[in-house]
Each structure stands twice: as C-alpha cells, then as structure tokens.
Write a protein that holds these residues in place. Structure first.
Motif, short mmCIF file in Angstrom:
data_model
loop_
_atom_site.label_atom_id
_atom_site.label_comp_id
_atom_site.label_asym_id
_atom_site.label_seq_id
_atom_site.Cartn_x
_atom_site.Cartn_y
_atom_site.Cartn_z
N THR A 194 0.85 -1.20 0.00
CA THR A 194 0.00 0.00 0.00
C THR A 194 0.88 1.24 0.00
OG1 THR A 194 -0.06 0.19 2.40
CG2 THR A 194 -1.76 -1.20 1.39
N ILE A 195 0.26 2.40 -0.15
CA ILE A 195 0.99 3.67 -0.14
C ILE A 195 1.72 3.91 1.20
CG2 ILE A 195 -0.97 5.10 0.63
CD1 ILE A 195 1.46 6.17 -2.11
N ILE A 196 1.23 3.25 2.28
CA ILE A 196 1.90 3.41 3.59
C ILE A 196 2.86 2.25 3.88
CG2 ILE A 196 0.14 4.93 4.56
CD1 ILE A 196 -0.95 2.49 6.13
N GLY A 197 3.10 1.40 2.85
CA GLY A 197 4.14 0.39 2.97
C GLY A 197 3.72 -0.94 3.57
N LEU A 198 2.43 -1.19 3.70
CA LEU A 198 1.96 -2.47 4.23
C LEU A 198 1.64 -3.42 3.08
CD1 LEU A 198 -0.46 -1.18 7.03
CD2 LEU A 198 1.90 -2.00 7.29
#
Length: 156
Positions: free
Chosen positions: A4-8
C-alpha cells in the motif's frame, strides 16, 4: 509483494480493513446501546449513570471515527449502514433498559465482546507490521480493561 501507499502488504491491509469494519459495526451497536441507556435509565443511580453513559457514548463516538479513518488509511471503505452493522454485530443489543444494574451489566458485556475483536485485530496487525492499527488497539484495550474493572467494582 504488492504494498500500500503506507508500505503495508496489500492483502494484509485489505484483511485488516475487513476486521476493522467488524469492530466498527460492533462499536456502532455499542454506541446506540449507550444512547438508549443515557435516555432511559431510571432509579436512584439516575444522576450518576446518566452522566457516565454520556461520557461513554462520547468516547465511543470518537473511537468510531478513529476506526473509520484507519480503515480509509489502509485503503478500505468503512461500513455505514445499519443493515451492515446488524449483520456483523456480536455486541448484545439492549432495548428499553431502565435498570441500573442491567444497564451497567450490558456495558460490561459489550466491552468484553469489543475486547475479543480488538485482541484478534491486535494479533492480525502485529503480523502485518501495522503499528498504526496495533497502537490503536493497544490503547483501546488498556482503556476498556480499566473501565470493566471499574464497572465491576460498581456492580459489587
């Protein structure tokens, strides 16, 4: 691996959104129970509990917003219909509760159900390295455990 955009991990974030929507649904039922308790409580504990139930539903309203915003942060869509909430709810529904002991017991039982869901999400968010969700669940759990202890002391 897709992230995801937050790195998950994308799949883990999607799964967490589903779990958080279950929590959101249960919090919405809990919130409505608290509103009903606030409005309908009677008896010698009226003044004390009327204020306490308002404190609880105000806090729940804030948590509902935090949960919905976390779902959005993870890329999901928060549920927002009563039919969705009813379908996913495990929290007991309190209808026309006017008795102080019955009302406080309903809150304790509701919080116990919320804790089960939150602990499950805590494990899931830990596995996903999702510190944002993990931190939120830890905060909710610590606060609700203390509330249960206090309400059980009142019931004693």
């Amino acid at each position: 691996m897709s992230t995801t955009i937050i790195g998950l991990n994308t799949k883990q974030a999607e799964n967490l959104s589903v779990s958080l929507n279950e929590l959101l649904s249960n919090f919405q039922v809990y919130y409505q129970n608290l509103r009903g308790l606030h409005w309908n409580i009677k008896g010698k504990s009226f003044f004390e509990l009327h204020v306490k139930f308002e404190e609880f539903y105000t806090d729940s309203q804030e948590k509902i917003d935090l949960i919905a915003e976390r779902i959005l942060t993870l890329g999901g869509t928060p549920l927002h219909t009563f039919s969705d909430y009813s379908e996913l709810a495990k929290v007991p529904v309190g209808k026309n509760v006017t008795n102080d002991v019955e009302g406080v017991t309903l809150v304790v039982n509701s919080l116990s159900e919320l804790l089960k869901i939150e602990r499950s999400i805590l494990e899931e968010s830990d596995d996903a390295n999702d510190e944002g969700t993990n931190s939120m669940m830890s905060d909710f759990i610590a606060e609700q455990e203390k509330t249960i202890w206090m309400l059980n002391a009142w019931l004693s």
